[in-house]
Design a protein around this motif. Sequence first.
Motif, short mmCIF file in Angstrom:
data_model
loop_
_atom_site.label_atom_id
_atom_site.label_comp_id
_atom_site.label_asym_id
_atom_site.label_seq_id
_atom_site.Cartn_x
_atom_site.Cartn_y
_atom_site.Cartn_z
N ALA A 123 0.82 -1.22 0.00
CA ALA A 123 0.00 0.00 0.00
C ALA A 123 0.85 1.26 0.00
O ALA A 123 0.42 2.31 0.47
N ASP A 124 2.07 1.18 -0.52
CA ASP A 124 2.92 2.36 -0.60
C ASP A 124 2.48 3.26 -1.75
O ASP A 124 1.80 2.81 -2.69
N PRO A 125 2.84 4.56 -1.71
CA PRO A 125 2.37 5.50 -2.74
C PRO A 125 2.75 5.09 -4.16
O PRO A 125 1.93 5.24 -5.09
N ALA A 126 3.94 4.55 -4.36
CA ALA A 126 4.36 4.18 -5.71
C ALA A 126 3.48 3.06 -6.27
O ALA A 126 3.10 3.09 -7.45
N THR A 127 3.16 2.08 -5.44
CA THR A 127 2.32 0.98 -5.91
C THR A 127 0.90 1.46 -6.19
O THR A 127 0.29 1.10 -7.20
N VAL A 128 0.35 2.27 -5.28
CA VAL A 128 -1.01 2.79 -5.50
C VAL A 128 -1.07 3.62 -6.77
O VAL A 128 -2.02 3.51 -7.57
N ALA A 129 -0.07 4.46 -6.99
CA ALA A 129 -0.04 5.26 -8.22
C ALA A 129 0.07 4.38 -9.45
O ALA A 129 -0.59 4.62 -10.47
N ASP A 130 0.87 3.33 -9.36
CA ASP A 130 1.02 2.43 -10.51
C ASP A 130 -0.30 1.73 -10.82
O ASP A 130 -0.70 1.61 -11.99
N VAL A 131 -1.00 1.30 -9.76
CA VAL A 131 -2.26 0.58 -9.94
C VAL A 131 -3.36 1.50 -10.48
O VAL A 131 -4.06 1.15 -11.45
N VAL A 132 -3.54 2.66 -9.86
CA VAL A 132 -4.68 3.51 -10.22
C VAL A 132 -4.35 4.46 -11.37
O VAL A 132 -5.08 4.52 -12.37
N LEU A 133 -3.27 5.22 -11.23
CA LEU A 133 -2.95 6.21 -12.26
C LEU A 133 -2.52 5.56 -13.57
O LEU A 133 -3.10 5.82 -14.63
N HIS A 134 -1.47 4.73 -13.49
CA HIS A 134 -0.94 4.13 -14.71
C HIS A 134 -1.82 2.99 -15.21
O HIS A 134 -1.99 2.82 -16.42
N GLY A 135 -2.36 2.20 -14.28
CA GLY A 135 -3.15 1.05 -14.69
C GLY A 135 -4.53 1.39 -15.21
O GLY A 135 -5.07 0.66 -16.05
N HIS A 136 -5.11 2.51 -14.71
CA HIS A 136 -6.50 2.82 -15.07
C HIS A 136 -6.69 4.22 -15.67
O HIS A 136 -7.25 4.36 -16.76
N LEU A 137 -6.27 5.23 -14.95
CA LEU A 137 -6.68 6.58 -15.36
C LEU A 137 -5.99 7.03 -16.64
O LEU A 137 -6.58 7.77 -17.43
N GLU A 138 -4.76 6.62 -16.86
CA GLU A 138 -4.11 6.95 -18.13
C GLU A 138 -4.80 6.26 -19.31
O GLU A 138 -5.17 6.93 -20.28
N PRO A 139 -5.00 4.93 -19.28
CA PRO A 139 -5.67 4.32 -20.43
C PRO A 139 -7.13 4.74 -20.59
O PRO A 139 -7.64 4.83 -21.71
N PHE A 140 -7.81 5.04 -19.47
CA PHE A 140 -9.19 5.52 -19.59
C PHE A 140 -9.22 6.89 -20.25
O PHE A 140 -10.08 7.16 -21.11
N ALA A 141 -8.30 7.75 -19.88
CA ALA A 141 -8.23 9.07 -20.53
C ALA A 141 -7.97 8.94 -22.03
O ALA A 141 -8.57 9.64 -22.85
#
Length: 242
Positions: A123-141
């Motif tokens: 649950a560290d910031p880098a993992t959460v960012a990788d999961v949500v930002l890179h894994g979802h919000l970038e491809p959704f955008a």
Amino acid sequence: MDLDPDLAALEALGGFFVLRVGAGPATSLPSLAQAYANRPSEDHGNPVTFRVEKVAAALRAPEARIAASVAQQGLAARLWSVALGCAARYDAIPDLAPERLRWDPDAGAPDDLWLTEVSALPADPATVADVVLHGHLEPFATALRAHHRLAPGLLRGNAASALAGAARQLEQWARLHGDERTAARTRSLTAALLAHPLLAGALTADLRRRSCCLYYRVPGGGVCGDCCFTRTPRSSARGASG
């Protein structure tokens, strides 16, 4: 703490935090990986387009891009809520890879998500960012911008605003229940995520947006609590909203 198979600790936090677990009826729903790739599903055609059209009809939005913005912020709020809630209550987050998450684009709000299998990640910031930002919000955008004229700053503001909103709701729950550990962990993780290069500068120091999500253009919409505008803009000012 390990993740339990049903993520039951999320149930007390409210609808945006709860995540359905297991295949169940979700086997007929598209995965988010399918949606981000703009691949058609059997029941919904293009899932992203279907979702935007549903939101547009519900809001009576005069432009499809307004609905696209609202749809993006809604899914972002769900993903951030699950990640923050698990981080605070379990000290771990589930692997939310897009192929593991089934999505019902025909559901109301909050977005209906099913996680087909629970496995833990740090649950560290880098993992959460990788999961949500890179894994979802970038491809959704990317999927949304393939069909709608949405400024990158608007989508970045939506992502940051959704994160701040999820954190605020989780902190309110923690204070109500005297759980300072959850409140402190939420503040720390949220601050680190808002400093991520994909989100840094999207909000002011007092967590107001530097961009507008366009919701004020919905009939009777007005401005959101964290909007860059302090009052509903006149039509002549609307070009500044992206």
